[in-house]
Design a protein around this motif. Sequence first.
Motif, PDB file in Angstrom:
ATOM      1  N   GLN A 109       1.181  -1.476  -0.315  1.00 12.51           N
ATOM      2  CA  GLN A 109      -0.081   0.424   0.246  1.00 12.51           C
ATOM      3  C   GLN A 109       1.003   1.248  -0.193  1.00 12.51           C
ATOM      4  O   GLN A 109       0.399   2.362  -0.592  1.00 12.51           O
ATOM      5  N   ARG A 110       2.324   1.281   1.069  1.00 12.54           N
ATOM      6  CA  ARG A 110       2.914   2.602   0.535  1.00 12.54           C
ATOM      7  C   ARG A 110       3.458   2.785  -0.377  1.00 12.54           C
ATOM      8  O   ARG A 110       3.436   3.779  -0.729  1.00 12.54           O
ATOM      9  N   LYS A 111       3.864   1.224  -0.752  1.00 11.32           N
ATOM     10  CA  LYS A 111       4.640   1.405  -2.589  1.00 11.32           C
ATOM     11  C   LYS A 111       3.470   2.337  -3.537  1.00 11.32           C
ATOM     12  O   LYS A 111       4.190   3.250  -4.373  1.00 11.32           O
ATOM     13  N   LEU A 112       2.660   1.660  -3.583  1.00  9.19           N
ATOM     14  CA  LEU A 112       1.326   1.894  -4.749  1.00  9.19           C
ATOM     15  C   LEU A 112       1.043   3.649  -4.226  1.00  9.19           C
ATOM     16  O   LEU A 112       1.409   4.479  -5.332  1.00  9.19           O
ATOM     17  N   ALA A 113       1.643   3.594  -2.739  1.00  4.31           N
ATOM     18  CA  ALA A 113       0.726   5.411  -3.175  1.00  4.31           C
ATOM     19  C   ALA A 113       2.335   6.259  -2.795  1.00  4.31           C
ATOM     20  O   ALA A 113       2.236   7.008  -4.380  1.00  4.31           O
ATOM     21  N   GLU A 114       3.379   6.311  -2.867  1.00  2.00           N
ATOM     22  CA  GLU A 114       4.505   6.347  -4.307  1.00  2.00           C
ATOM     23  C   GLU A 114       4.466   6.604  -5.260  1.00  2.00           C
ATOM     24  O   GLU A 114       4.362   7.387  -5.553  1.00  2.00           O
ATOM     25  N   LEU A 115       4.026   5.702  -5.873  1.00  2.44           N
ATOM     26  CA  LEU A 115       3.914   5.402  -7.118  1.00  2.44           C
ATOM     27  C   LEU A 115       2.842   6.051  -7.581  1.00  2.44           C
ATOM     28  O   LEU A 115       3.362   6.623  -8.735  1.00  2.44           O
ATOM     29  N   ASP A 117       2.066   9.146  -6.008  1.00  2.18           N
ATOM     30  CA  ASP A 117       2.142  10.403  -5.741  1.00  2.18           C
ATOM     31  C   ASP A 117       3.674  11.257  -6.647  1.00  2.18           C
ATOM     32  O   ASP A 117       3.140  12.175  -7.114  1.00  2.18           O
ATOM     33  N   ALA A 118       4.537   9.967  -7.363  1.00  4.36           N
ATOM     34  CA  ALA A 118       4.876   9.848  -8.310  1.00  4.36           C
ATOM     35  C   ALA A 118       4.428  10.040  -9.285  1.00  4.36           C
ATOM     36  O   ALA A 118       5.850  10.923 -10.398  1.00  4.36           O
ATOM     37  N   GLY A 119       3.603  10.019  -9.673  1.00  2.42           N
ATOM     38  CA  GLY A 119       2.564  10.282 -11.469  1.00  2.42           C
ATOM     39  C   GLY A 119       2.657   8.935 -12.430  1.00  2.42           C
ATOM     40  O   GLY A 119       2.474   9.281 -12.869  1.00  2.42           O
ATOM     41  N   VAL A 120       2.825   7.362 -11.418  1.00  2.00           N
ATOM     42  CA  VAL A 120       2.702   6.991 -12.335  1.00  2.00           C
ATOM     43  C   VAL A 120       1.076   5.886 -12.291  1.00  2.00           C
ATOM     44  O   VAL A 120       0.559   6.589 -11.929  1.00  2.00           O
ATOM     45  N   THR A 121       0.931   5.846 -13.748  1.00  5.19           N
ATOM     46  CA  THR A 121      -0.693   5.904 -13.978  1.00  5.19           C
ATOM     47  C   THR A 121      -0.777   4.242 -14.096  1.00  5.19           C
ATOM     48  O   THR A 121      -0.077   3.613 -13.583  1.00  5.19           O
ATOM     49  N   GLY A 122      -2.628   4.105 -14.165  1.00  3.61           N
ATOM     50  CA  GLY A 122      -2.834   2.622 -13.121  1.00  3.61           C
ATOM     51  C   GLY A 122      -2.911   1.685 -13.765  1.00  3.61           C
ATOM     52  O   GLY A 122      -2.271   0.643 -13.417  1.00  3.61           O
TER      53      GLY A 122
END
Length: 134
Positions: A109-115, A117-122
């Motif tokens: 969950q933390r990594k998904l949130a970081e990604l 926030d970094a603007g990685v698309t779904g």
Amino acid sequence: ERLRAMHAQLAEAREAQREEKERRMIEATLLDKEEFDYTLAVQAEQEARDRAAAEAKKSAQTAYKEELQAQIVMNAVARKENRLQFLNEGRSSVADALHEKAKLEHIKQRKLAELRDAGVTGKYLVDLEKKTFT
């Protein structure tokens, strides 16, 4: 007179014979009594030895029985303790696995949130979102 002397001598000889016979009978009776007493003593000693041997055997059997019963109890206690330890280890490993799964889920969950926030698309996050931990 001579006849009287002969009768006296015969009476004396008969008396001596009777006394000798009586003495031999007394001796034979005493020997028989000694032999009987000896036989009784030997039998009593044998019976005492037999009783002592039977008591020793019974005592040894009782001790062996008690030892076996103690071993049975100790083995039952050991089996019960081993079973409880096994069950506790199982509970502990299940708890550890759940803890580890929760930790990995939190990291995901933390990594998904970081990604995000970094603007990685779904579309790039789909594989990570679908990842499950067993």
